[in-house]
Design an enzyme around this catalytic site. Structure first.
Site, PDB file in Angstrom:
ATOM      1  N   ARG A   1       0.861  -1.190   0.000  1.00  0.00           N
ATOM      2  CA  ARG A   1       0.000   0.000   0.000  1.00  0.00           C
ATOM      3  C   ARG A   1       0.891   1.231   0.000  1.00  0.00           C
ATOM      4  O   ARG A   1       1.954   1.241   0.615  1.00  0.00           O
ATOM      5  CB  ARG A   1      -0.858   0.049   1.270  1.00  0.00           C
ATOM      6  CG  ARG A   1      -1.945  -0.944   1.366  1.00  0.00           C
ATOM      7  CD  ARG A   1      -2.797  -0.672   2.593  1.00  0.00           C
ATOM      8  NE  ARG A   1      -2.116  -0.903   3.853  1.00  0.00           N
ATOM      9  CZ  ARG A   1      -1.662   0.049   4.653  1.00  0.00           C
ATOM     10  NH1 ARG A   1      -1.824   1.316   4.368  1.00  0.00           N
ATOM     11  NH2 ARG A   1      -1.061  -0.256   5.781  1.00  0.00           N
TER      12      ARG A   1
ATOM     13  N   TYR B   1      -1.450  -3.779  -6.754  1.00  0.00           N
ATOM     14  CA  TYR B   1      -1.145  -4.567  -5.559  1.00  0.00           C
ATOM     15  C   TYR B   1      -2.128  -4.348  -4.420  1.00  0.00           C
ATOM     16  O   TYR B   1      -2.486  -3.204  -4.101  1.00  0.00           O
ATOM     17  CB  TYR B   1       0.264  -4.208  -5.049  1.00  0.00           C
ATOM     18  CG  TYR B   1       0.762  -5.206  -4.029  1.00  0.00           C
ATOM     19  CD1 TYR B   1       1.374  -6.379  -4.445  1.00  0.00           C
ATOM     20  CD2 TYR B   1       0.568  -5.005  -2.669  1.00  0.00           C
ATOM     21  CE1 TYR B   1       1.791  -7.324  -3.533  1.00  0.00           C
ATOM     22  CE2 TYR B   1       0.986  -5.949  -1.749  1.00  0.00           C
ATOM     23  CZ  TYR B   1       1.605  -7.108  -2.183  1.00  0.00           C
ATOM     24  OH  TYR B   1       2.009  -8.047  -1.272  1.00  0.00           O
TER      25      TYR B   1
ATOM     26  N   LYS C   1      -9.439  -2.251   1.930  1.00  0.00           N
ATOM     27  CA  LYS C   1      -9.161  -1.049   2.729  1.00  0.00           C
ATOM     28  C   LYS C   1      -9.980   0.148   2.221  1.00  0.00           C
ATOM     29  O   LYS C   1     -10.417   0.985   3.014  1.00  0.00           O
ATOM     30  CB  LYS C   1      -7.671  -0.731   2.704  1.00  0.00           C
ATOM     31  CG  LYS C   1      -6.768  -1.860   3.173  1.00  0.00           C
ATOM     32  CD  LYS C   1      -7.016  -2.238   4.615  1.00  0.00           C
ATOM     33  CE  LYS C   1      -5.991  -3.238   5.104  1.00  0.00           C
ATOM     34  NZ  LYS C   1      -6.212  -3.643   6.494  1.00  0.00           N
TER      35      LYS C   1
ATOM     36  N   HIS D   1     -10.765  -1.669  11.907  1.00  0.00           N
ATOM     37  CA  HIS D   1      -9.637  -2.488  11.458  1.00  0.00           C
ATOM     38  C   HIS D   1      -9.380  -3.548  12.533  1.00  0.00           C
ATOM     39  O   HIS D   1      -8.412  -3.480  13.278  1.00  0.00           O
ATOM     40  CB  HIS D   1      -8.422  -1.559  11.273  1.00  0.00           C
ATOM     41  CG  HIS D   1      -7.256  -2.203  10.621  1.00  0.00           C
ATOM     42  ND1 HIS D   1      -5.981  -1.701  10.741  1.00  0.00           N
ATOM     43  CD2 HIS D   1      -7.140  -3.294   9.821  1.00  0.00           C
ATOM     44  CE1 HIS D   1      -5.142  -2.451  10.059  1.00  0.00           C
ATOM     45  NE2 HIS D   1      -5.825  -3.432   9.501  1.00  0.00           N
TER      46      HIS D   1
ATOM     47  N   SER E   1      -0.799  -2.775  11.413  1.00  0.00           N
ATOM     48  CA  SER E   1      -0.262  -3.763  10.477  1.00  0.00           C
ATOM     49  C   SER E   1       1.050  -4.325  11.055  1.00  0.00           C
ATOM     50  O   SER E   1       1.781  -3.603  11.734  1.00  0.00           O
ATOM     51  CB  SER E   1       0.010  -3.086   9.127  1.00  0.00           C
ATOM     52  OG  SER E   1      -1.126  -2.346   8.742  1.00  0.00           O
TER      53      SER E   1
ATOM     54  N   CYS F   1       1.472  -6.710  13.361  1.00  0.00           N
ATOM     55  CA  CYS F   1       1.473  -7.101  14.771  1.00  0.00           C
ATOM     56  C   CYS F   1       0.846  -8.481  14.976  1.00  0.00           C
ATOM     57  O   CYS F   1       0.539  -8.867  16.099  1.00  0.00           O
ATOM     58  CB  CYS F   1       0.740  -6.072  15.630  1.00  0.00           C
ATOM     59  SG  CYS F   1       1.679  -4.570  15.884  1.00  0.00           S
TER      60      CYS F   1
ATOM     61  N   ASP G   1      -9.225  -9.216   9.735  1.00  0.00           N
ATOM     62  CA  ASP G   1      -8.712  -7.864   9.438  1.00  0.00           C
ATOM     63  C   ASP G   1      -9.731  -6.743   9.650  1.00  0.00           C
ATOM     64  O   ASP G   1      -9.340  -5.652  10.040  1.00  0.00           O
ATOM     65  CB  ASP G   1      -8.213  -7.830   7.984  1.00  0.00           C
ATOM     66  CG  ASP G   1      -7.338  -6.621   7.685  1.00  0.00           C
ATOM     67  OD1 ASP G   1      -6.532  -6.253   8.556  1.00  0.00           O
ATOM     68  OD2 ASP G   1      -7.460  -6.038   6.596  1.00  0.00           O
TER      69      ASP G   1
ATOM     70  N   ARG H   1       2.403 -12.157  -0.101  1.00  0.00           N
ATOM     71  CA  ARG H   1       1.078 -12.489   0.449  1.00  0.00           C
ATOM     72  C   ARG H   1       0.538 -13.816  -0.050  1.00  0.00           C
ATOM     73  O   ARG H   1       0.913 -14.281  -1.125  1.00  0.00           O
ATOM     74  CB  ARG H   1       0.064 -11.403   0.028  1.00  0.00           C
ATOM     75  CG  ARG H   1       0.406 -10.000   0.512  1.00  0.00           C
ATOM     76  CD  ARG H   1      -0.137  -9.768   1.870  1.00  0.00           C
ATOM     77  NE  ARG H   1       0.451  -8.602   2.522  1.00  0.00           N
ATOM     78  CZ  ARG H   1      -0.012  -8.110   3.670  1.00  0.00           C
ATOM     79  NH1 ARG H   1      -1.038  -8.647   4.267  1.00  0.00           N
ATOM     80  NH2 ARG H   1       0.583  -7.083   4.238  1.00  0.00           N
TER      81      ARG H   1
HETATM   82  O1  O2Y Z   1       0.356  -3.847   1.406  1.00  0.00           O
HETATM   83  C1  O2Y Z   1      -0.813  -4.157   1.144  1.00  0.00           C
HETATM   84  O2  O2Y Z   1      -1.387  -3.775   0.122  1.00  0.00           O
HETATM   85  C2  O2Y Z   1      -1.561  -5.023   2.029  1.00  0.00           C
HETATM   86  S1  O2Y Z   1      -1.754  -4.339   3.583  1.00  0.00           S
HETATM   87  C3  O2Y Z   1      -2.817  -5.356   4.462  1.00  0.00           C
HETATM   88  C4  O2Y Z   1      -3.250  -6.544   3.917  1.00  0.00           C
HETATM   89  C5  O2Y Z   1      -4.099  -7.355   4.636  1.00  0.00           C
HETATM   90  C6  O2Y Z   1      -4.508  -6.940   5.865  1.00  0.00           C
HETATM   91  N1  O2Y Z   1      -4.087  -5.786   6.401  1.00  0.00           N
HETATM   92  C7  O2Y Z   1      -3.233  -5.006   5.739  1.00  0.00           C
HETATM   93  C8  O2Y Z   1      -2.812  -3.744   6.441  1.00  0.00           C
HETATM   94  O3  O2Y Z   1      -1.923  -3.033   6.023  1.00  0.00           O
HETATM   95  O4  O2Y Z   1      -3.410  -3.451   7.500  1.00  0.00           O
HETATM   96 MN    MN Z   2      -5.036  -4.745   8.006  1.00  0.00          MN
END
Ligand code: O2Y
Ligand code: MN
Length: 586
Positions: free
Chosen positions: A67, A195, A204, A224, A246, A248, A273, A364
């Site tokens: 992200r 991605y 999200k 979340h 994220s 943890c 999540d 992932r």
């Molecule tokens: O980096 C990403 O695109 C995935 S981030 C993510 C994926 C699954 C659950 N939680 C998260 C997060 O960053 O909280």
């Molecule tokens: Mn998450």
């Protein structure tokens, strides 16, 4: 006359000019077609179909592996409505800037129309979204992560009650990458990334950023949070929702194999999540998991940290950016098997020891929830599961005790609002830097977080018997930097203490920050942990907390007058309690 959905598709096609439009129905046959096309054009790499049936590896562009918060915007008319913790653009400016990136972006490509339901197909609390995308990988991933296709079209009918999302890979140049949310009109635009959270718009973007705005307006909560059920020795299941930043271990906790199974304590997974929670007619807080799959981080996942997911991912799974062994099995750092000769790294290059990580650190697995042996039989209950505890947590090497319980709903909201976590090397390259992350929502709240705290405060009095609010820290370290708590399946001992508190069975010591377990109130049989270590795990150091409260005050300053008075009061009350030293056993 065209339906609102047809209009959205026609408008998007006029703008992006695809060579072909495919409406996804979510069927097995369609999935097989998508996979065959992706194998053909190299988007998918076939894994060993004996040991990983119907599973594939996808490699994203190396510049597109996580992200991108700096390129994520909340586009509200007034900047203050997005608040000081979000990137903001005015809606008209955002559209003017980003529309040209969509213009003709799908020339020569297929446009997939992906209707999806977030939440159980028949739940009154679920929401329909429609993602238009030029990525077959996104379409296939959305099929795992949501109820995609016919279920969504049936639910939608001719209505306009859906969240439209327009996504294009664009040219994957980070300079032309934007993740835009228009919460006032419930619209998502994402361009330049293929991605995860940037591209699977149900997750999200819809289920947190847009949904948090809707939840504030409609008096529910989009959080979340994982959702788990703790079964006790009588077979009764108590549900808890937990928010951690994220990295943890949320997925591992949600899918935990309990170390107290021999005493009848088991953990059931409802979600890993995101939790959507509403006040039911009996005044309880009930939660649904809007997702249908897990998009979990692979490195560090193994038979010890998450045996359930290791079982789940051996079929129907998309792996992204992991390494592949000579026998065409996925591999990542921390998996049970040692690295073997002939491995190919996440970029598709031969891997040798010393050539860097074989799997991308944010690589992932995308796996259907139904494949987890720990899945709760209530995970799709349309009304959701009743929540008895809310848990906040973070990674704090020194400060926070293993667990403490807040004194009230208002104090619990303060505990959530003051959450922080220390970074790990994998996340940022900088180790031990503390980042404030209220309710683990800092990157995901679609509006001003001061108003979000106000919304939390307002929800408490609507509940007949509000859940108890706890804070946990699995990551406290001793003077040598060694973790003091074993974590993983042993975390059930902390959940059991919470359950015992809910049921009025466990003792606690009152401290300035909240109620901490007495050593005897924790179930520690079968665990080798010294009394000194336990005392250290449960210690509340007033000096450290005074410094923390000052840091919290600084963080809150950025919200100015918009910060609810109750949060300021809690901060001052904590400062006052910290100056007192008396400790009373309840
Ligand atoms: O980096 C990403 O695109 C995935 S981030 C993510 C994926 C699954 C659950 N939680 C998260 C997060 O960053 O909280
Ligand atoms: Mn998450």
């Amino acid at each position: 006359m065209s339906t609102p959905l047809e209009n959205f598709v026609e408008e998007s096609a006029r703008l992006t000019k695809p060579s072909k439009i495919v409406w996804c129905d979510g069927s097995e046959a369609e999935n097989a077609r998508l996979a065959a096309n992706m194998l053909n054009d190299g988007t998918f790499i076939e894994l060993n179909q004996k040991t990983y049936k119907n599973s594939y590896l996808h490699r994203s562009n190396p510049n597109d592996v996580a992200r991108t918060e700096n390129l994520t915007f909340i586009c509200t008319h007034k900047k203050e409505d997005a608040g000081p913790t979000n990137n903001w653009m005015a809606p008209s400016e955002a559209k003017e800037k980003v529309r040209p990136l969509f213009a003709g972006a799908m020339k020569g490509r297929t446009m997939y129309v992906v209707p999806y339901v977030m939440g159980p197909a028949t739940s009154p609390y679920s929401k329909v979204g429609v993602e238009i995308t030029d990525s077959a990988y996104v379409a296939a991933s959305m099929r795992i992560m949501s109820r995609m296709g016919k279920a969504a079209l049936d639910r939608l009918g001719d209505s306009d009650n859906f969240v439209p999302g327009l996504h294009s890979l664009g040219d994957l140049n980070p300079e032309r990458r934007f993740i835009l949310h228009f919460p006032e009109e419930k619209l998502i635009w994402s361009v330049g990334s293929g991605y995860g959270g940037n591209a699977l718009l149900g997750k999200k973007c819809l289920a947190l950023r847009i949904a948090s705005w809707m939840a504030r307006d409609q008096s529910w909560m989009a959080e979340h949070m994982l959702i788990l059920g703790l079964e006790d020795s009588s077979g009764k299941v108590t549900y808890m929702a937990a928010a951690f930043p994220s990295a943890c271990g949320k997925t591992n906790l949600a899918m935990m194999v309990s170390a107290l199974e021999n005493q009848g304590y088991r953990v059931w997974t409802v979600g890993d999540d995101i939790a959507w929670m509403h006040v039911a007619s009996d005044g309880t807080l009930r939660a649904i998991n809007p997702e249908a799959g897990f998009f979990g981080v692979a490195p560090g996942t193994n038979a010890k940290t998450n045996p359930n997911v290791m079982t789940a991912v051996n079929k129907n799974t998309i792996f992204t950016n992991v390494a592949i062994t000579e026998s065409r099995e996925p591999w990542w750092e921390g998996i049970d098997a040692a690295p073997s000769d002939g491995m190919i790294n996440w970029k598709g290059e031969p891997w040798t020891p010393g050539s860097g990580p074989a799997a991308q650190p944010n690589s992932r697995y995308t796996v259907p929830a139904l494949q987890s042996p720990s899945l709760s039989s209530h995970w799709e209950d349309p009304e959701g599961v009743p929540i008895s505890a809310l848990i906040f947590g973070g990674r704090r090497a020194r400060l926070a005790p293993l667990v403490y319980e807040s004194n009230s709903w208002q104090h619990g909201v303060f505990v959530g609002a003051t959450m922080a976590s220390e970074t790990t090397a994998a996340a940022t390259g900088e180790v031990g830097v503390s980042r404030r992350d209220p309710m683990a929502m800092l990157p995901f709240c679609g509006y001003n977080m001061a108003d979000y705290f106000g919304h939390w405060l307002a929800m408490g009095p609507k509940l007949k018997n509000p859940p108890k609010i706890f804070h946990v820290n699995w990551f406290r370290q001793d003077a040598n930097g060694k973790f003091m708590w074993p974590g993983y399946g042993e975390n059930v001992r902390v959940l059991k203490w919470m359950l015992d508190r809910i049921e009025g069975r466990a003792a606690a010591t009152e401290t300035p920050i909240g109620n901490v377990p007495t050593p005897a109130s924790l179930t520690l049989d079968g665990l080798s942990i010294s009394r000194d270590t336990l005392d250290d795990l449960l210690r509340v150091d007033s000096g450290d907390w005074i410094a923390e409260d000052e840091a919290v005050g600084k963080f809150f300053e950025k919200f100015g007058d918009r910060l609810p008075a109750a949060i300021c009061q809690e901060q001052k009350a904590l400062a006052t309690r910290l100056t007192r030293t008396s400790v009373v056993t309840k």
